[in-house]
Scaffold this motif. Structure first.
Motif, PDB file in Angstrom:
ATOM      1  N   ARG A  59     -41.506  49.866  60.527  1.00  0.00           N
ATOM      2  CA  ARG A  59     -41.902  49.693  61.924  1.00  0.00           C
ATOM      3  C   ARG A  59     -43.403  49.760  62.135  1.00  0.00           C
ATOM      4  NH1 ARG A  59     -37.511  53.642  64.533  1.00  0.00           N
ATOM      5  NH2 ARG A  59     -35.667  52.346  64.253  1.00  0.00           N
ATOM      6  N   ALA A  60     -44.102  50.643  61.431  1.00  0.00           N
ATOM      7  CA  ALA A  60     -45.553  50.777  61.638  1.00  0.00           C
ATOM      8  C   ALA A  60     -46.273  49.483  61.271  1.00  0.00           C
ATOM      9  CB  ALA A  60     -46.106  51.950  60.835  1.00  0.00           C
ATOM     10  N   ALA A  61     -45.932  48.909  60.123  1.00  0.00           N
ATOM     11  CA  ALA A  61     -46.559  47.654  59.691  1.00  0.00           C
ATOM     12  C   ALA A  61     -46.156  46.503  60.615  1.00  0.00           C
ATOM     13  CB  ALA A  61     -46.180  47.333  58.249  1.00  0.00           C
ATOM     14  N   LEU A  62     -44.914  46.515  61.073  1.00  0.00           N
ATOM     15  CA  LEU A  62     -44.441  45.470  61.974  1.00  0.00           C
ATOM     16  C   LEU A  62     -45.182  45.539  63.310  1.00  0.00           C
ATOM     17  CD1 LEU A  62     -42.495  43.130  62.341  1.00  0.00           C
ATOM     18  CD2 LEU A  62     -40.748  44.781  63.038  1.00  0.00           C
ATOM     19  N   ARG A  63     -45.437  46.740  63.799  1.00  0.00           N
ATOM     20  CA  ARG A  63     -46.182  46.908  65.049  1.00  0.00           C
ATOM     21  C   ARG A  63     -47.556  46.235  64.945  1.00  0.00           C
ATOM     22  NH1 ARG A  63     -46.140  50.026  69.412  1.00  0.00           N
ATOM     23  NH2 ARG A  63     -44.492  51.390  68.642  1.00  0.00           N
ATOM     24  N   VAL A  64     -48.256  46.484  63.862  1.00  0.00           N
ATOM     25  CA  VAL A  64     -49.586  45.908  63.663  1.00  0.00           C
ATOM     26  C   VAL A  64     -49.505  44.383  63.557  1.00  0.00           C
ATOM     27  CG1 VAL A  64     -51.540  45.785  62.055  1.00  0.00           C
ATOM     28  CG2 VAL A  64     -50.522  47.999  62.613  1.00  0.00           C
ATOM     29  N   ALA A  65     -48.540  43.891  62.786  1.00  0.00           N
ATOM     30  CA  ALA A  65     -48.421  42.447  62.564  1.00  0.00           C
ATOM     31  C   ALA A  65     -48.028  41.691  63.830  1.00  0.00           C
ATOM     32  CB  ALA A  65     -47.408  42.172  61.448  1.00  0.00           C
ATOM     33  N   LEU A  66     -47.199  42.295  64.681  1.00  0.00           N
ATOM     34  CA  LEU A  66     -46.718  41.594  65.867  1.00  0.00           C
ATOM     35  C   LEU A  66     -47.545  41.829  67.129  1.00  0.00           C
ATOM     36  CD1 LEU A  66     -42.828  41.806  65.638  1.00  0.00           C
ATOM     37  CD2 LEU A  66     -44.293  39.804  65.399  1.00  0.00           C
ATOM     38  N   ALA A  67     -48.457  42.779  67.104  1.00  0.00           N
ATOM     39  CA  ALA A  67     -49.258  43.065  68.296  1.00  0.00           C
ATOM     40  C   ALA A  67     -49.942  41.812  68.862  1.00  0.00           C
ATOM     41  CB  ALA A  67     -50.267  44.167  68.014  1.00  0.00           C
ATOM     42  N   PRO A  68     -50.545  40.943  68.023  1.00  0.00           N
ATOM     43  CA  PRO A  68     -51.177  39.740  68.582  1.00  0.00           C
ATOM     44  C   PRO A  68     -50.176  38.787  69.242  1.00  0.00           C
ATOM     45  CG  PRO A  68     -51.966  40.140  66.345  1.00  0.00           C
ATOM     46  CD  PRO A  68     -50.819  41.083  66.586  1.00  0.00           C
ATOM     47  N   VAL A  69     -48.968  38.704  68.718  1.00  0.00           N
ATOM     48  CA  VAL A  69     -47.952  37.826  69.313  1.00  0.00           C
ATOM     49  C   VAL A  69     -47.509  38.397  70.661  1.00  0.00           C
ATOM     50  CG1 VAL A  69     -45.674  36.779  69.018  1.00  0.00           C
ATOM     51  CG2 VAL A  69     -47.183  37.027  67.045  1.00  0.00           C
ATOM     52  N   PHE A  70     -47.266  39.704  70.717  1.00  0.00           N
ATOM     53  CA  PHE A  70     -46.863  40.324  71.973  1.00  0.00           C
ATOM     54  C   PHE A  70     -47.980  40.257  73.007  1.00  0.00           C
ATOM     55  CE2 PHE A  70     -43.109  41.733  69.872  1.00  0.00           C
ATOM     56  CZ  PHE A  70     -42.199  42.008  70.904  1.00  0.00           C
ATOM     57  N   ALA A  71     -49.229  40.241  72.567  1.00  0.00           N
ATOM     58  CA  ALA A  71     -50.354  40.139  73.499  1.00  0.00           C
ATOM     59  C   ALA A  71     -50.353  38.816  74.260  1.00  0.00           C
ATOM     60  CB  ALA A  71     -51.673  40.305  72.741  1.00  0.00           C
ATOM     61  N   LEU A  72     -49.709  37.797  73.711  1.00  0.00           N
ATOM     62  CA  LEU A  72     -49.605  36.495  74.382  1.00  0.00           C
ATOM     63  C   LEU A  72     -48.616  36.529  75.545  1.00  0.00           C
ATOM     64  CD1 LEU A  72     -49.421  34.217  71.209  1.00  0.00           C
ATOM     65  CD2 LEU A  72     -51.435  34.686  72.633  1.00  0.00           C
ATOM     66  N   ARG A  73     -47.826  37.615  75.643  1.00  0.00           N
ATOM     67  CA  ARG A  73     -46.779  37.742  76.675  1.00  0.00           C
ATOM     68  C   ARG A  73     -45.892  36.497  76.691  1.00  0.00           C
ATOM     69  NH1 ARG A  73     -46.883  42.431  79.967  1.00  0.00           N
ATOM     70  NH2 ARG A  73     -44.947  41.447  80.611  1.00  0.00           N
ATOM     71  N   PRO A  74     -45.335  36.148  75.527  1.00  0.00           N
ATOM     72  CA  PRO A  74     -44.565  34.904  75.460  1.00  0.00           C
ATOM     73  C   PRO A  74     -43.198  34.996  76.124  1.00  0.00           C
ATOM     74  CG  PRO A  74     -44.369  36.085  73.403  1.00  0.00           C
ATOM     75  CD  PRO A  74     -45.348  36.867  74.252  1.00  0.00           C
ATOM     76  N   ALA A  75     -42.798  33.915  76.731  1.00  0.00           N
ATOM     77  CA  ALA A  75     -41.413  33.759  77.157  1.00  0.00           C
ATOM     78  C   ALA A  75     -40.645  33.366  75.902  1.00  0.00           C
ATOM     79  CB  ALA A  75     -41.298  32.677  78.216  1.00  0.00           C
ATOM     80  N   ALA A  76     -39.515  34.003  75.667  1.00  0.00           N
ATOM     81  CA  ALA A  76     -38.747  33.753  74.450  1.00  0.00           C
ATOM     82  C   ALA A  76     -37.351  33.273  74.784  1.00  0.00           C
ATOM     83  CB  ALA A  76     -38.665  35.022  73.614  1.00  0.00           C
ATOM     84  N   HIS A  77     -36.853  32.381  73.952  1.00  0.00           N
ATOM     85  CA  HIS A  77     -35.473  31.914  74.049  1.00  0.00           C
ATOM     86  C   HIS A  77     -34.911  31.885  72.634  1.00  0.00           C
ATOM     87  CE1 HIS A  77     -31.902  29.775  75.250  1.00  0.00           C
ATOM     88  NE2 HIS A  77     -32.109  28.952  74.243  1.00  0.00           N
ATOM     89  N   ILE A  78     -33.731  32.487  72.453  1.00  0.00           N
ATOM     90  CA  ILE A  78     -33.081  32.505  71.143  1.00  0.00           C
ATOM     91  C   ILE A  78     -31.623  32.119  71.324  1.00  0.00           C
ATOM     92  CG2 ILE A  78     -32.474  33.867  69.122  1.00  0.00           C
ATOM     93  CD1 ILE A  78     -34.806  35.754  69.817  1.00  0.00           C
ATOM     94  N   GLU A  79     -31.173  31.187  70.492  1.00  0.00           N
ATOM     95  CA  GLU A  79     -29.781  30.744  70.510  1.00  0.00           C
ATOM     96  C   GLU A  79     -29.162  31.007  69.141  1.00  0.00           C
ATOM     97  OE1 GLU A  79     -27.195  26.619  70.780  1.00  0.00           O
ATOM     98  OE2 GLU A  79     -29.370  26.518  70.739  1.00  0.00           O
ATOM     99  N   VAL A  80     -28.160  31.879  69.089  1.00  0.00           N
ATOM    100  CA  VAL A  80     -27.442  32.153  67.835  1.00  0.00           C
ATOM    101  C   VAL A  80     -26.555  30.958  67.531  1.00  0.00           C
ATOM    102  CG1 VAL A  80     -25.790  33.667  66.673  1.00  0.00           C
ATOM    103  CG2 VAL A  80     -27.498  34.641  68.233  1.00  0.00           C
TER     104      VAL A  80
END
Length: 137
Positions: A59-80
């Motif tokens: 989780r710690a490494a994932l937090r650092v890696a994803l922080a820039p993506v979350f900063a974009l405040r993206p709208a997300a759509h996922i279809e299984v």
């Protein structure tokens, strides 16, 4: 809203099925809630992180890696699109899109990915392995 029974999900809703994980991931991205996203993962989960395909564990490494993506405040759509489940493990395949802004500039990503999740002792599900770049668009 049902509150989680385990401390690990304190920051967000637990997934009650492997498919729920995808819906909750999309909700976390759309809400800009990195903590909720992280709580959907086992502590030592391994991920491939777009757009560069960096591999991270925990989780710690994932937090650092994803922080820039979350900063974009993206709208997300996922279809299984498929699920295979046995013995408390599940393999799910999904199509996803993220669309956000970076300094007023539109940023978008999309792909097809694979998640391996595991049923937890309380019956909820958490990500063990996540590769959102496992298939071409």
């Amino acid at each position: 809203m049902v509150r989680a029974r385990r401390v690990a999900h304190r920051g967000g809703m637990p997934a009650h099925s492997p498919e729920d994980i995808h819906a909750l991931i999309a909700a976390a991205f759309t809400a800009g809630d990195l903590d909720a996203f992280l709580q959907l993962n086992e502590e030592r989960a391994a991920h491939v992180v777009p757009p560069d395909g960096e591999q991270v564990r925990g989780r710690a490494a994932l937090r650092v890696a994803l922080a820039p993506v979350f900063a974009l405040r993206p709208a997300a759509h996922i279809e299984v699109v498929a699920k295979l489940e046995a013995g408390g493990l599940a393999l799910t395949h999904a199509r996803w899109t993220l669309a956000g802004t970076d300094g007023g500039r539109h940023v978008g990503m999309s792909g097809r990915g694979t998640i391996v999740s595991r049923r937890q002792p309380d019956g909820s599900w958490c990500v063990v392995l996540d590769n959102p770049m496992s298939f071409g668009v």
